[in-house]
Motif scaffolding. Structure first.
Motif, PDB file in Angstrom:
ATOM      1  N   UNK A 138       0.666  -1.170  -0.045  1.00 11.01           N
ATOM      2  CA  UNK A 138      -0.011   0.130   0.200  1.00 11.01           C
ATOM      3  C   UNK A 138       0.825   1.228   0.121  1.00 11.01           C
ATOM      4  N   UNK A 139       1.880   1.330   0.717  1.00 10.65           N
ATOM      5  CA  UNK A 139       2.829   2.518   0.818  1.00 10.65           C
ATOM      6  C   UNK A 139       3.425   2.624  -0.674  1.00 10.65           C
ATOM      7  N   UNK A 140       3.890   1.526  -1.255  1.00 10.11           N
ATOM      8  CA  UNK A 140       4.324   1.429  -2.786  1.00 10.11           C
ATOM      9  C   UNK A 140       3.403   2.085  -3.560  1.00 10.11           C
ATOM     10  N   UNK A 141       2.234   1.786  -3.531  1.00 12.98           N
ATOM     11  CA  UNK A 141       1.001   2.364  -4.299  1.00 12.98           C
ATOM     12  C   UNK A 141       0.810   3.768  -4.035  1.00 12.98           C
ATOM     13  N   UNK A 142       0.849   4.201  -2.885  1.00 16.28           N
ATOM     14  CA  UNK A 142       0.947   5.630  -2.372  1.00 16.28           C
ATOM     15  C   UNK A 142       1.945   6.430  -2.844  1.00 16.28           C
ATOM     16  N   UNK A 143       3.249   6.119  -2.872  1.00 19.48           N
ATOM     17  CA  UNK A 143       4.380   6.683  -3.316  1.00 19.48           C
ATOM     18  C   UNK A 143       4.732   6.465  -4.830  1.00 19.48           C
ATOM     19  N   UNK A 144       4.055   5.509  -5.488  1.00 18.03           N
ATOM     20  CA  UNK A 144       4.188   5.218  -6.971  1.00 18.03           C
ATOM     21  C   UNK A 144       5.477   5.050  -7.474  1.00 18.03           C
ATOM     22  N   UNK A 145       5.889   5.450  -8.467  1.00 15.96           N
ATOM     23  CA  UNK A 145       7.260   5.582  -9.077  1.00 15.96           C
ATOM     24  C   UNK A 145       8.452   5.879  -8.277  1.00 15.96           C
ATOM     25  N   UNK A 146       8.284   6.577  -7.094  1.00 14.16           N
ATOM     26  CA  UNK A 146       9.200   7.202  -6.508  1.00 14.16           C
ATOM     27  C   UNK A 146       9.804   6.059  -5.350  1.00 14.16           C
ATOM     28  N   UNK A 147       8.825   4.939  -5.481  1.00 15.51           N
ATOM     29  CA  UNK A 147       9.237   3.819  -4.440  1.00 15.51           C
ATOM     30  C   UNK A 147      10.521   2.906  -4.965  1.00 15.51           C
ATOM     31  N   UNK A 148      11.371   2.751  -4.090  1.00 18.80           N
ATOM     32  CA  UNK A 148      12.569   1.991  -4.475  1.00 18.80           C
ATOM     33  C   UNK A 148      12.097   0.296  -4.279  1.00 18.80           C
ATOM     34  N   UNK A 149      12.064  -0.432  -5.067  1.00 16.35           N
ATOM     35  CA  UNK A 149      11.522  -1.823  -5.079  1.00 16.35           C
ATOM     36  C   UNK A 149      12.199  -2.509  -4.053  1.00 16.35           C
ATOM     37  N   UNK A 150      13.507  -2.272  -3.868  1.00 14.99           N
ATOM     38  CA  UNK A 150      14.575  -2.884  -2.875  1.00 14.99           C
ATOM     39  C   UNK A 150      14.459  -2.493  -1.591  1.00 14.99           C
ATOM     40  N   UNK A 151      14.904  -1.066  -1.524  1.00 14.45           N
ATOM     41  CA  UNK A 151      14.978  -0.406  -0.240  1.00 14.45           C
ATOM     42  C   UNK A 151      13.782  -0.105   0.520  1.00 14.45           C
ATOM     43  N   UNK A 152      12.662   0.075  -0.396  1.00 14.46           N
ATOM     44  CA  UNK A 152      11.405   0.079   0.349  1.00 14.46           C
ATOM     45  C   UNK A 152      10.910  -1.093   1.484  1.00 14.46           C
ATOM     46  N   UNK A 153      10.889  -2.316   0.920  1.00 10.55           N
ATOM     47  CA  UNK A 153      10.583  -3.421   1.764  1.00 10.55           C
ATOM     48  C   UNK A 153      11.739  -3.607   2.562  1.00 10.55           C
ATOM     49  N   UNK A 154      12.895  -3.200   2.604  1.00  6.62           N
ATOM     50  CA  UNK A 154      14.138  -3.279   3.517  1.00  6.62           C
ATOM     51  C   UNK A 154      13.818  -2.384   4.860  1.00  6.62           C
ATOM     52  N   UNK A 155      13.189  -1.191   4.459  1.00  8.52           N
ATOM     53  CA  UNK A 155      12.837  -0.159   5.459  1.00  8.52           C
ATOM     54  C   UNK A 155      11.862  -0.815   6.175  1.00  8.52           C
ATOM     55  N   UNK A 156      10.910  -1.102   5.737  1.00 13.40           N
ATOM     56  CA  UNK A 156       9.717  -2.013   6.501  1.00 13.40           C
ATOM     57  C   UNK A 156      10.398  -3.239   7.427  1.00 13.40           C
ATOM     58  N   UNK A 157      11.188  -3.800   6.888  1.00 13.90           N
ATOM     59  CA  UNK A 157      11.902  -4.901   7.566  1.00 13.90           C
ATOM     60  C   UNK A 157      12.598  -4.168   8.797  1.00 13.90           C
ATOM     61  N   UNK A 158      13.089  -2.933   8.585  1.00 18.08           N
ATOM     62  CA  UNK A 158      13.844  -2.341   9.780  1.00 18.08           C
ATOM     63  C   UNK A 158      13.159  -2.068  10.828  1.00 18.08           C
ATOM     64  N   UNK A 159      11.899  -1.535  10.270  1.00 17.52           N
ATOM     65  CA  UNK A 159      10.794  -1.243  11.326  1.00 17.52           C
ATOM     66  C   UNK A 159      10.410  -2.337  12.242  1.00 17.52           C
ATOM     67  N   UNK A 160      10.134  -3.368  11.545  1.00 17.11           N
ATOM     68  CA  UNK A 160       9.741  -4.570  12.326  1.00 17.11           C
ATOM     69  C   UNK A 160      11.182  -5.026  13.159  1.00 17.11           C
TER      70      UNK A 160
END
Length: 829
Positions: A138-160
């Motif tokens: 959903x965050x990738x959908x909100x940010x659209x093309x600005x989302x980095x396909x690798x770093x974005x999930x890693x940032x969520x992993x860091x939050x966890x």
């Protein structure tokens, strides 16, 4: 005074437990707040979604020990493998720009299906993985093309990871909260409780008058409720203790399956309560049998699980060996059953102490670690079971719809609709409307407190974090309340934390309204999916489950024989316990189920049935114990005498079984009939007339009649014959050594079986009254006669053999015609 002091100690322990849980939750959230709010911007940038850090921490640290948090970290790592890693691959292949209002829910639903489908993965792992999936997509959908396909999930992993690390630190500070230490405290409280219960029951047994005895029995029941809670709490920590190696020597005995040890002594204490509740108390004629035993038993219980000098056990055994014959008056059986349970308690205590000492001497830490890691390795394997297809599909559909409608309502806040559905995944069926109601109320309470806190403290973020502590304490009690439970309490905690533990999310009131709305959207989607895909009400499931209980009960009673295999008895009893527990779950769900336009659930009557069935399970449990003991003593007797005597006694038991079986068979059939009017119409349509006097009606099972009837006389005579045959058996016993002790033990065993069989008959009568009341309540315009209803069912069954079969309506023991019959008698509610 000692009982009041014990109740005060237990209440104080409950208060301390709530406050400690609230403090550790607050500490974990404070750690997350300090990291996400005050650390350098370069570090905070790596934590894309601090709200999920709070959610992870609350899922892991609530009522958790150090061992629980270690296990939680493992589950978080396991969840990341199935939540974040596939998302990285998915976003890298298709690109974040391809995520739209339609493709995002589809991606979330497909990923959720894969996560929920495996059977052996832990519930916490699934919840965290589902939450990660919602946040990533959903965050990738909100940010659209600005989302980095690798770093974005890693940032969520860091939050966890931040949430998991905060949980570990909170469980270690200011001192470690060890599961073994918690069990040690509960263990001591339980042994103290059990010792008090035994003392009160023995005083009731030998009281001077009935008034005093009844007051003591009520006192023991109050203690029993506390003991049940303590035992449940101890059992809940069993898995946690496997994750911790405790170096302190005096804690080791409490790490050798304490729940099972305490359950062994709970059973005979419960039997003593049953004996006093089903007899005319007190029993002053047996007062001398208890001389000197109370202090020894109490001392033995309090010293668990340490060994006790053998002399104590011998003194107890000698005190219980005054019985040489089975009483001829069945009114004396409760007092003998009380002595049997006391003897069983002494045997369990001695066995438990011996087993504990053996385990302490033979425990191999290396071997324990080896098996522990093997269990962890097995949890990594993915087992797919067909029964998991529907739950996985329901979860994925609920989550997909929640994300779709949440994003449709507000693109920036769409994930708040999916997160409540993700983190509240249940392992089994639950009352959907009640859970949804408490989640919504908890979310509103938390948000209101958060808005109020933001209004009072403004920009003073440190004070905002401190203001969470009283809320955590309140929610800790809220989680233990009957009204809100875990679901409502955790929702209230998360609601407040997301406002007071973050900043730069906009005006608090607007965020609160948006999140409450999104939560309502997510909860509504899950309810709609539940109603569409699983429309059967708990009321209907309880009705069918009641019939299954009767079927399994008949099998268990039919297995009773003094020469039966112990394995068969235990297996049938185990199946019966599972079915009775399942009925209890459906009753609990049906009690909180909204009626809407349906017939209300008659909870009082079903509760009576559940209590009677549970009593019958306990009677069968003691019969199984007695038969096991009898088999142990059979080796000291003459084989011919054993076979001849057992043949006579088994013949008496067979009469008991036939009487109970015939009634339960009738209950099994009648309980499935929804409407007597439809039954009569079915009779008319098939042109069947029930003429009992003509002798043409089908043969039906007989049922027990009211006291004073011919059936009642048969029961009394059978019990008298049983006691007589038992005494004949005892008189014929001769042994070279210990003849008196052998006769005493066998007299206790046979008296126990006689008491339990009469108890089964008594509870069958109670079930008959409850079934009649239930059928009358469902058919207020009809005169209910269970015998006539059973006759109609059998007559109609003989005439509908050409109708299609509905498999599983009655059970495996039901005839083919019966299975066809219930198609014409609707069960849908």
């Amino acid at each position: 005074m000692s009982i009041l002091r014990f109740q005060s100690d237990h209440a104080g322990a409950a208060w301390r437990s709530c406050i400690a849980s609230a403090f550790r939750t607050a500490l974990a959230c404070t750690i997350i707040g300090c990291i996400t709010l005050f650390d350098p911007p370069s570090f905070k940038h790596q934590i894309a979604f601090p709200g999920f850090s709070y959610v992870t921490a609350i899922l892991l640290v609530t009522d958790a020990t150090v061992e629980d948090t270690f296990r939680g970290c493992w589950h978080a790592l396991y969840a990341s493998v199935f939540g974040v890693c596939p998302a990285i691959l998915s976003l890298w292949l298709m690109g974040p720009a391809q995520l739209t209002i339609c493709t995002t829910p589809v991606a979330v639903a497909l990923s959720a299906f894969v996560v929920v489908l495996p059977e052996n993965s832990h519930l916490i792992s699934k919840r965290i993985a589902l939450g990660q999936i919602v946040v990533v997509y959903v965050l990738a959908f909100i940010n659209g093309p600005k989302t980095d396909p690798i770093l974005h999930p890693i940032h969520v992993l860091a939050s966890t990871a931040i949430g998991a690390v905060a949980c570990v630190l909170a469980s270690l500070l200011p001192y470690p909260s060890l599961a073994c230490y918690e069990v040690k405290k509960k263990f001591k409280l339980y042994t103290k409780n059990a010792s008090e219960r035994v003392g009160v029951l023995m005083k009731a047994f030998s009281a001077q008058d009935e008034t005093s005895a009844q007051a003591l029995i009520l006192q023991s029941k109050s203690l029993a409720r506390t003991g049940t809670k303590l035992l449940r709490s101890i059992k809940s920590k069993q898995e946690s203790m496997l994750w911790g190696r405790v170096p302190v020597k005096f804690l080791k005995p409490y790490c050798t399956n304490p729940g099972q040890i305490l359950q062994e002594i709970e059973t005979p204490i419960r039997g003593m309560e049953i004996a006093l509740s089903n007899g005319t108390v007190p029993f002053p004629e047996r007062k001398d049998d208890l001389a000197g035993i109370e202090e020894l038993i109490s001392r033995h219980i309090k010293s668990m699980p340490l060994t006790v000098p053998e002399a104590n056990a011998e003194n107890v055994a000698e005190s219980l060996q005054t019985l040489r014959t089975v009483p001829t008056d069945h009114r004396q059986l409760p007092s003998i059953f009380f002595l049997f349970c006391l003897k069983l308690l002494q045997a369990k205590l001695a066995t438990t102490s011996a087993i504990s000492s053996i385990k302490e001497r033979s425990t191999d830490p290396g071997k324990q670690e080896k098996w522990f890691f093997i269990r962890i390795w097995r949890s990594l394997s993915i087992n797919i079971n067909k029964s998991r297809l529907m739950p996985a599909f329901k979860c994925s559909l609920s989550l997909g719809l929640a994300v779709f409608f949440g994003s449709l309502y507000s693109k920036e806040n769409g994930f708040w609709a999916g997160l409540p559905v993700a983190i509240s995944l249940a392992s089994a069926r639950e009352p959907a409307f009640k859970v949804a109601n408490v989640k919504a109320q908890g979310t509103v309470l938390g948000m209101v407190y958060g808005v109020f806190g933001c209004f009072i403290f403004g920009k003073y973020v440190p004070i905002q974090l401190l203001s969470l502590l009283p809320w955590f304490i309140f929610c800790s009690f809220l989680r233990r309340s009957h009204m809100y439970g875990q679901a409502g309490g955790i929702s209230a905690v998360i609601g407040a934390v997301l406002l007071l533990g973050r900043k730069d999310f906009g005006p608090p009131s607007e965020f609160a309204i948006a999140r409450i709305t999104e939560t309502f959207i997510g909860i509504s989607c899950s309810i709609v999916v539940e109603l569409v895909l699983q429309p059967t009400r708990a009321f209907a499931l309880a009705k069918v489950q009641l019939s299954k209980n009767f079927e399994v009960m008949r099998n268990s009673i039919g297995a009773i024989s003094l020469t039966a295999s112990e394995a068969n008895l235990e297996e049938s009893l185990k199946k019966l316990k599972l079915q009775v527990n399942e009925l209890g779950k459906f009753i609990g769900e049906a009690e909180v189920e909204p009626n809407f336009w349906f017939l209300p659930f008659y909870s009082a009557c079903y509760s009576k049935l559940s209590v009677s069935l549970s009593e019958m399970v306990e009677f069968l449990h003691f019969i199984t114990h007695a038969i096991q003991f009898l088999h142990q003593e059979s080796g000291r007797m003459d084989t011919n005498l054993w076979k001849e005597s057992m043949s006579k006694i088994n013949a008496d038991l067979k009469i008991f079984k036939e009487i109970v079986d015939s009634s339960i068979k009738c209950f099994e059939e009648v309980s499935l009939v929804k409407s007597l009017v439809l039954l009569d119409k079915e009779m008319e349509r098939e042109n069947i007339s029930l003429d009992l006097e003509s002798g043409k009606s089908p043969k039906i099972p007989s049922m027990m009649k009211l006291p004073g009837s011919e059936e009642e006389v048969t029961i009394e005579k059978t019990l008298t014959y049983y006691l007589q045959h038992c005494n004949e058996f005892l008189e014929a016993i001769h042994a070279d050594k210990g003849e008196k002790e052998l006769k005493s033990r066998i007299a206790l065993i046979l008296s126990c079986i006689g008491f339990c069989m009469s108890g089964l008959v008594r509870e069958t009568r109670e079930i008959e009254k409850a079934i009649k009341e239930l059928v009358q309540w469902e058919n207020p315009s009809s005169l209910v006669n269970l015998h006539d209803i059973s006759s109609k069912i059998h007559a109609l069954a003989a005439a509908v053999d050409t109708m299609p079969t509905q498999v599983g309506s009655v059970g495996n023991n039901g005839s083919l015609s019966h299975k066809r019959l219930y198609v014409r008698i609707p069960l849908s509610m």
